[in-house]
Design a protein around this motif. Structure first.
Motif, PDB file in Angstrom:
ATOM      1  N   UNK A 356      -0.693  -9.213 -23.158  1.00 33.06           N
ATOM      2  CA  UNK A 356      -0.929 -10.602 -22.714  1.00 33.06           C
ATOM      3  C   UNK A 356       0.137 -10.912 -21.674  1.00 33.06           C
ATOM      4  N   UNK A 357      -0.144 -11.311 -20.467  1.00 35.96           N
ATOM      5  CA  UNK A 357      -1.489 -11.523 -19.938  1.00 35.96           C
ATOM      6  C   UNK A 357      -2.236 -10.212 -19.680  1.00 35.96           C
ATOM      7  N   UNK A 358      -3.569 -10.359 -19.511  1.00 34.34           N
ATOM      8  CA  UNK A 358      -4.363  -9.201 -19.116  1.00 34.34           C
ATOM      9  C   UNK A 358      -4.090  -8.923 -17.641  1.00 34.34           C
ATOM     10  N   UNK A 359      -4.479  -7.726 -17.183  1.00 34.76           N
ATOM     11  CA  UNK A 359      -4.257  -7.439 -15.764  1.00 34.76           C
ATOM     12  C   UNK A 359      -5.544  -6.946 -15.132  1.00 34.76           C
ATOM     13  N   UNK A 360      -5.808  -7.458 -13.918  1.00 35.38           N
ATOM     14  CA  UNK A 360      -6.994  -7.017 -13.172  1.00 35.38           C
ATOM     15  C   UNK A 360      -6.545  -6.068 -12.058  1.00 35.38           C
ATOM     16  N   UNK A 361      -7.351  -4.999 -11.849  1.00 35.18           N
ATOM     17  CA  UNK A 361      -7.103  -4.066 -10.747  1.00 35.18           C
ATOM     18  C   UNK A 361      -8.361  -3.997  -9.903  1.00 35.18           C
ATOM     19  N   UNK A 362      -8.178  -4.051  -8.585  1.00 31.85           N
ATOM     20  CA  UNK A 362      -9.317  -3.864  -7.681  1.00 31.85           C
ATOM     21  C   UNK A 362      -8.964  -2.739  -6.723  1.00 31.85           C
ATOM     22  N   UNK A 363      -9.866  -1.743  -6.638  1.00 29.22           N
ATOM     23  CA  UNK A 363      -9.645  -0.642  -5.703  1.00 29.22           C
ATOM     24  C   UNK A 363     -10.937  -0.417  -4.933  1.00 29.22           C
ATOM     25  N   UNK A 364     -10.837   0.155  -3.732  1.00 28.44           N
ATOM     26  CA  UNK A 364     -12.062   0.474  -2.979  1.00 28.44           C
ATOM     27  C   UNK A 364     -11.911   1.797  -2.246  1.00 28.44           C
ATOM     28  N   UNK A 365     -13.035   2.457  -2.018  1.00 27.17           N
ATOM     29  CA  UNK A 365     -12.994   3.723  -1.279  1.00 27.17           C
ATOM     30  C   UNK A 365     -12.772   3.420   0.203  1.00 27.17           C
ATOM     31  N   UNK A 366     -12.347   4.458   0.956  1.00 29.89           N
ATOM     32  CA  UNK A 366     -11.926   4.237   2.352  1.00 29.89           C
ATOM     33  C   UNK A 366     -13.043   3.743   3.256  1.00 29.89           C
ATOM     34  N   UNK A 367     -14.291   4.060   2.873  1.00 26.42           N
ATOM     35  CA  UNK A 367     -15.403   3.669   3.740  1.00 26.42           C
ATOM     36  C   UNK A 367     -15.895   2.245   3.475  1.00 26.42           C
ATOM     37  N   UNK A 368     -15.186   1.504   2.633  1.00 25.21           N
ATOM     38  CA  UNK A 368     -15.558   0.109   2.369  1.00 25.21           C
ATOM     39  C   UNK A 368     -14.678  -0.799   3.224  1.00 25.21           C
ATOM     40  N   UNK A 369     -15.299  -1.739   3.879  1.00 27.84           N
ATOM     41  CA  UNK A 369     -14.547  -2.621   4.765  1.00 27.84           C
ATOM     42  C   UNK A 369     -13.992  -3.812   3.963  1.00 27.84           C
ATOM     43  N   UNK A 370     -12.923  -3.528   3.196  1.00 29.33           N
ATOM     44  CA  UNK A 370     -12.349  -4.575   2.345  1.00 29.33           C
ATOM     45  C   UNK A 370     -10.841  -4.377   2.253  1.00 29.33           C
ATOM     46  N   UNK A 371     -10.091  -5.485   2.365  1.00 31.49           N
ATOM     47  CA  UNK A 371      -8.658  -5.420   2.098  1.00 31.49           C
ATOM     48  C   UNK A 371      -8.458  -5.976   0.686  1.00 31.49           C
ATOM     49  N   UNK A 372      -8.266  -5.047  -0.274  1.00 28.40           N
ATOM     50  CA  UNK A 372      -8.188  -5.435  -1.692  1.00 28.40           C
ATOM     51  C   UNK A 372      -7.086  -6.458  -1.935  1.00 28.40           C
ATOM     52  N   UNK A 373      -5.924  -6.238  -1.303  1.00 30.63           N
ATOM     53  CA  UNK A 373      -4.774  -7.130  -1.506  1.00 30.63           C
ATOM     54  C   UNK A 373      -5.111  -8.552  -1.100  1.00 30.63           C
ATOM     55  N   UNK A 374      -5.613  -8.699   0.133  1.00 23.71           N
ATOM     56  CA  UNK A 374      -5.943 -10.036   0.658  1.00 23.71           C
ATOM     57  C   UNK A 374      -7.039 -10.696  -0.179  1.00 23.71           C
ATOM     58  N   UNK A 375      -8.072  -9.875  -0.531  1.00 22.44           N
ATOM     59  CA  UNK A 375      -9.207 -10.414  -1.279  1.00 22.44           C
ATOM     60  C   UNK A 375      -8.773 -10.944  -2.646  1.00 22.44           C
ATOM     61  N   UNK A 376      -7.954 -10.139  -3.366  1.00 24.42           N
ATOM     62  CA  UNK A 376      -7.545 -10.549  -4.715  1.00 24.42           C
ATOM     63  C   UNK A 376      -6.599 -11.747  -4.668  1.00 24.42           C
ATOM     64  N   UNK A 377      -5.713 -11.742  -3.677  1.00 23.14           N
ATOM     65  CA  UNK A 377      -4.764 -12.869  -3.552  1.00 23.14           C
ATOM     66  C   UNK A 377      -5.552 -14.177  -3.414  1.00 23.14           C
ATOM     67  N   UNK A 378      -6.565 -14.166  -2.498  1.00 20.26           N
ATOM     68  CA  UNK A 378      -7.365 -15.375  -2.256  1.00 20.26           C
ATOM     69  C   UNK A 378      -8.199 -15.738  -3.492  1.00 20.26           C
TER      70      UNK A 378
END
Ligand SMILES: [Zn+2]
Length: 426
Positions: A356-378
């Motif tokens: 506690x608290x729980x933790x969320x992880x977001x990862x993406x493969x290189x061919x995905x157009x996503x910035x995980x850090x920016x996306x999760x922060x927002x």
């Protein structure tokens, strides 16, 4: 001024005296602390690093009633008067019988004389001078003007001190004038001279040490019993050396022996084998940790492959969402990276709920157009939470009871952001 009986005889335990003054020293919650002055006393007041004596004053009334007055501490004021502190008052003029707590005094005598001896050995052998002395309830320390001292040098100092104890050299107390003391200091015979006018009390360890001191001392070095050095410690002005004498040395050795015995029993080995056994255990732990890490990585690779196969690509996106209740965060993080490294067009949304608290992880493969850090922060900021990371992998903490709801929302927005519905070519 009261007659100080301990100056002439440090071994005097009982004495008769008369109360010459009494004052209320302080009052807490209605209970008074009294300070009593006697015309003569064997009680030692705290000074020169040696704590005060404790003991009892006994007064007998004309009717034969006996009043016992426990003495909690003894202090000397600036005018040189000795005050005995107690919770029970006595009237001026009362004849009393004083008894000092002898085991406590003998212990202080042994530690204090041991300190003179130890300071003398350090001065002679290493030219290290003692700048302060503290006699504590369990151990004593001296601060020396020296840098670090090698272990074998400390052992040699300890051996010399114990040789002088075994030689049972006389310890002589005498008083000299200030002029005489200054002469002894300049000839190098006297180790240290305090900034004090009047007669100077000198303590001599025969043919070894001469020092000015007002404390209580042994009659001969044999009464110190033994001297054991404990761990030295660097302090701002030099080296602090801890030591114990007499029964304290025996008690310290007994304590260490008991600890070693417990360690040996726990390891099922002999006491002498403890250091080697600890080294062996440390190297085993190191290699086990390495093995475990390798196995976790292998496991994460297989686990990632299985998760990737389980999840079908939909609208050109493989969204793998899982909650892990019995895996540590480090493993869940590793697994998120591995899944996205294994197959293309993949995003992992993993939650570890072990803590506690729980933790969320977001990862993406290189061919995905996503910035995980920016996306999760927002995404987490919208819930008043914090998170972030690199373009490939991000993490953040969530309250456990909200974890599922938030993860569902995040998964839905990822799907609408990244899905590419397949359009048939003409
Ligand atoms: Zn002293």
């Amino acid at each position: 001024m009261n007659d100080r009986l301990y100056y002439d005889d440090a071994f005097l335990r009982n004495f008769n005296a008369r109360v010459v003054d009494i004052r209320e020293a302080s009052r807490t919650e209605g209970v008074s602390l009294w300070q009593i002055a006697l015309d003569r006393t064997a009680f030692y007041p705290a000074s020169g690093g040696q704590p005060s004596d404790t003991g009892i004053l006994t007064a007998t009334s004309r009717t034969g009633a006996v009043l016992e007055v426990p003495i909690e501490s003894v202090e000397e004021d600036e005018a040189g008067n000795v005050w005995h502190f107690t919770r029970k008052p006595l009237t001026t003029g009362t004849e009393v019988h004083g008894s000092i707590d002898w085991p406590r005094r003998l212990d202080h005598i042994q530690q204090h004389s041991g300190q003179h001896l130890l300071s003398a050995v350090f001065s002679r052998e290493l030219e290290a001078q003692t700048v302060s002395f503290h006699l504590g309830p369990a151990t004593s320390t001296i601060d020396l003007t020296t840098g670090p001292v090698a272990h074998h040098s400390l052992e040699r100092i300890e051996r010399i001190a114990n040789e002088i104890i075994a030689e049972d050299r006389p310890v002589i107390v005498r008083t000299v004038t200030r002029e005489e003391a200054e002469k002894l200091l300049s000839s190098g015979d006297l180790r240290k001279l305090p900034e004090r006018e009047g007669t100077i009390r000198l303590i001599e360890i025969a043919d070894y040490d001469l020092n000015a001191c007002g404390g209580t001392h042994v009659r001969s070095t044999g009464q110190i019993g033994s001297l054991l050095l404990r761990s030295p410690e660097r302090v701002s002005r030099g080296l602090r050396v801890e030591f114990v004498c007499g029964q304290r040395a025996v008690a310290a050795a007994r304590h260490d022996f008991t600890l070693l015995g417990r360690a040996a029993t726990a390891l099922s080995i002999g006491r002498d084998d403890i250091p080697a056994a600890i080294e062996r255990l440390q190297s085993e732990v190191k290699s086990s940790t390495k093995d475990r890490q390798r196995l976790r990585e292998d496991l994460a690779t297989y686990h990632a492959t299985r998760l990737a196969v389980e999840e079908m690509i939909k609208d050109n996106l493989r969204l793998v969402r899982r909650t892990f209740t019995d895996r540590d965060r480090e493993y869940v993080r590793l697994l998120a990276s591995r899944v996205c490294a294994t197959v293309p067009r993949t995003v992992a949304v993993f939650i570890a709920t072990e803590g506690e608290p729980a933790r969320i992880f977001i990862a993406c493969s290189h061919d995905i157009d996503l910035n995980c850090g920016d996306f999760l922060r927002a995404s987490l900021a919208a819930h008043g939470l914090r998170g972030g990371g690199s373009p490939d992998l991000a993490q953040g903490d969530l309250p456990r009871d909200k974890a599922d709801e938030i993860a569902t929302g995040i998964s839905a927005s990822l799907r609408s952001l990244l899905s590419r519905p397949h359009i048939e070519d003409d």
